[in-house]
Each structure stands twice: as C-alpha cells, then as structure tokens.
Design a protein around this motif. Structure first.
Motif, PDB file in Angstrom:
ATOM      1  N   UNK A   3       0.804  -1.234   0.000  1.00  0.00           N
ATOM      2  CA  UNK A   3       0.000   0.000   0.000  1.00  0.00           C
ATOM      3  C   UNK A   3       0.835   1.283   0.000  1.00  0.00           C
ATOM      4  N   UNK A   4       2.101   1.200   0.399  1.00  0.00           N
ATOM      5  CA  UNK A   4       2.936   2.397   0.488  1.00  0.00           C
ATOM      6  C   UNK A   4       3.804   2.620  -0.747  1.00  0.00           C
ATOM      7  N   UNK A   5       3.754   1.706  -1.700  1.00  0.00           N
ATOM      8  CA  UNK A   5       4.569   1.860  -2.908  1.00  0.00           C
ATOM      9  C   UNK A   5       4.229   3.159  -3.657  1.00  0.00           C
ATOM     10  N   UNK A   6       2.948   3.535  -3.816  1.00  0.00           N
ATOM     11  CA  UNK A   6       2.691   4.815  -4.502  1.00  0.00           C
ATOM     12  C   UNK A   6       3.319   6.014  -3.795  1.00  0.00           C
ATOM     13  N   UNK A   7       3.311   6.032  -2.481  1.00  0.00           N
ATOM     14  CA  UNK A   7       3.924   7.140  -1.747  1.00  0.00           C
ATOM     15  C   UNK A   7       5.448   7.122  -1.901  1.00  0.00           C
ATOM     16  N   UNK A   8       6.024   5.939  -1.895  1.00  0.00           N
ATOM     17  CA  UNK A   8       7.469   5.810  -2.118  1.00  0.00           C
ATOM     18  C   UNK A   8       7.819   6.329  -3.511  1.00  0.00           C
ATOM     19  N   UNK A   9       7.038   5.901  -4.503  1.00  0.00           N
ATOM     20  CA  UNK A   9       7.296   6.328  -5.881  1.00  0.00           C
ATOM     21  C   UNK A   9       7.121   7.840  -6.016  1.00  0.00           C
ATOM     22  N   UNK A  10       6.130   8.407  -5.358  1.00  0.00           N
ATOM     23  CA  UNK A  10       5.941   9.861  -5.388  1.00  0.00           C
ATOM     24  C   UNK A  10       7.163  10.580  -4.828  1.00  0.00           C
ATOM     25  N   UNK A  11       7.652  10.131  -3.692  1.00  0.00           N
ATOM     26  CA  UNK A  11       8.811  10.764  -3.076  1.00  0.00           C
ATOM     27  C   UNK A  11      10.038  10.675  -3.977  1.00  0.00           C
ATOM     28  N   UNK A  13      10.054  10.198  -7.246  1.00  0.00           N
ATOM     29  CA  UNK A  13       9.831  10.999  -8.462  1.00  0.00           C
ATOM     30  C   UNK A  13      10.066  12.480  -8.193  1.00  0.00           C
ATOM     31  N   UNK A  14       9.603  12.955  -7.047  1.00  0.00           N
ATOM     32  CA  UNK A  14       9.834  14.363  -6.697  1.00  0.00           C
ATOM     33  C   UNK A  14      11.322  14.654  -6.589  1.00  0.00           C
ATOM     34  N   UNK A  15      12.075  13.727  -6.024  1.00  0.00           N
ATOM     35  CA  UNK A  15      13.518  13.893  -5.915  1.00  0.00           C
ATOM     36  C   UNK A  15      14.156  13.925  -7.303  1.00  0.00           C
ATOM     37  N   UNK A  57       9.184  18.796  -0.713  1.00  0.00           N
ATOM     38  CA  UNK A  57       8.025  17.904  -0.662  1.00  0.00           C
ATOM     39  C   UNK A  57       8.479  16.440  -0.649  1.00  0.00           C
ATOM     40  N   UNK A  58       9.550  16.150  -1.369  1.00  0.00           N
ATOM     41  CA  UNK A  58      10.100  14.799  -1.374  1.00  0.00           C
ATOM     42  C   UNK A  58      10.531  14.370   0.028  1.00  0.00           C
ATOM     43  N   UNK A  59      11.191  15.265   0.738  1.00  0.00           N
ATOM     44  CA  UNK A  59      11.627  14.948   2.108  1.00  0.00           C
ATOM     45  C   UNK A  59      10.421  14.711   3.014  1.00  0.00           C
ATOM     46  N   UNK A  60       9.406  15.538   2.891  1.00  0.00           N
ATOM     47  CA  UNK A  60       8.209  15.357   3.720  1.00  0.00           C
ATOM     48  C   UNK A  60       7.522  14.024   3.431  1.00  0.00           C
ATOM     49  N   UNK A  61       7.387  13.681   2.156  1.00  0.00           N
ATOM     50  CA  UNK A  61       6.760  12.394   1.833  1.00  0.00           C
ATOM     51  C   UNK A  61       7.642  11.232   2.268  1.00  0.00           C
ATOM     52  N   UNK A  63       9.531  11.191   4.860  1.00  0.00           N
ATOM     53  CA  UNK A  63       9.341  11.056   6.307  1.00  0.00           C
ATOM     54  C   UNK A  63       8.092  10.226   6.604  1.00  0.00           C
ATOM     55  N   UNK A  64       7.036  10.447   5.860  1.00  0.00           N
ATOM     56  CA  UNK A  64       5.822   9.637   6.026  1.00  0.00           C
ATOM     57  C   UNK A  64       6.128   8.177   5.699  1.00  0.00           C
ATOM     58  N   UNK A  65       6.834   7.953   4.594  1.00  0.00           N
ATOM     59  CA  UNK A  65       7.196   6.587   4.201  1.00  0.00           C
ATOM     60  C   UNK A  65       7.965   5.897   5.317  1.00  0.00           C
ATOM     61  N   UNK A  66       8.985   6.558   5.844  1.00  0.00           N
ATOM     62  CA  UNK A  66       9.820   5.914   6.864  1.00  0.00           C
ATOM     63  C   UNK A  66       9.081   5.713   8.181  1.00  0.00           C
ATOM     64  N   UNK A  67       7.994   6.434   8.386  1.00  0.00           N
ATOM     65  CA  UNK A  67       7.198   6.197   9.589  1.00  0.00           C
ATOM     66  C   UNK A  67       6.310   4.968   9.434  1.00  0.00           C
ATOM     67  N   UNK A  68       6.184   4.463   8.200  1.00  0.00           N
ATOM     68  CA  UNK A  68       5.277   3.346   7.933  1.00  0.00           C
ATOM     69  C   UNK A  68       5.976   2.086   7.423  1.00  0.00           C
ATOM     70  N   UNK A  69       7.147   2.238   6.829  1.00  0.00           N
ATOM     71  CA  UNK A  69       7.825   1.131   6.147  1.00  0.00           C
ATOM     72  C   UNK A  69       9.240   0.997   6.701  1.00  0.00           C
TER      73      UNK A  69
END
Length: 120
Positions: A3-11, A13-15, A57-61, A63-69
């Motif tokens: 479920x977190x792959x889209x958020x990882x990919x977003x982060x 991609x932003x980078x 924005x990449x860093x913020x996303x 941070x969310x990823x690392x709080x979940x995965x």
C-alpha cells in the motif's frame, strides 16, 4: 508494504524532478560563481525554486514513508530515482542512453520487484 509503494514512488519521483529542475536552472544560469551577481540571478531562477520545492516535498513524503515502512525495504526504492532521472535526462536534455545504462535500468527494476515482495 504494497500500500505504500505509490507514496514511495511519489517521493522518489519528486527527488528526480528536483534534479532535473536544478539541471535546467544551471543550464540557464551558466557556470556556478559564488559572487553576488550570480547569487541574485540564481534567486530569480524559477527552475531552481521548482527544484528546491520538489526536494522539500520529497523529504516530507519520505518522512511519512519511513514512519510506515522499514528503511531496509524503502531505501532501495531510491534506485527508481536513477531510472527516472536517466530516462528523463535522455528525453529532455538529450543525454546519452546506451546499452549499459539500459541493462542497469533492467537490473534495478528486477531488484525492486523482489524487494516489493519482501515481508518486512
């Protein structure tokens, strides 16, 4: 994990887009000089600001990823950034894309498939 792959990919991609915006900004600014004229010119560059925004924005996303995965699972996905940056740099800037880079992309992709199937 899945479920977190889209958020990882977003982060990631932003980078990657941050890299491309900064590259474009530097192409328009020319060689880096640490004088006031260059700094003022850089502060007016929309490309540099877009790159910094994408980084933020990449860093913020991330941070969310690392709080979940688990970091051992999430971090290797940064390899997608290499793939995306390489392909977009070829398309946008005309940078070379040879067989060795394509093989590298395939190997990164295969590794990420295995990592996405990991259970931790």
């Amino acid at each position: 994990m899945i479920p977190f792959i889209p958020l990882i990919v977003l982060s990631v991609a932003l980078n990657a887009f941050a890299q491309l915006f900064i590259k474009k900004g530097m192409l328009t600014l020319g060689e880096l000089h640490l004088d006031i004229a260059f700094v003022l010119k850089a502060l007016g560059s929309a490309y540099l600001w877009a790159g910094l925004f994408c980084y933020g924005v990449s860093v913020l996303t991330w941070m969310v990823v690392l709080s979940k995965v688990n970091v051992s699972v999430a971090y290797p996905f940064l390899g997608l950034g290499f793939v995306l940056t390489l392909v977009l740099a070829y398309w946008i800037f005309g940078e070379p894309l040879d067989v060795y880079k394509i093989i590298g992309i395939v190997l990164i992709g295969a590794g990420l498939v295995f990592l996405s199937m990991a259970r931790g």
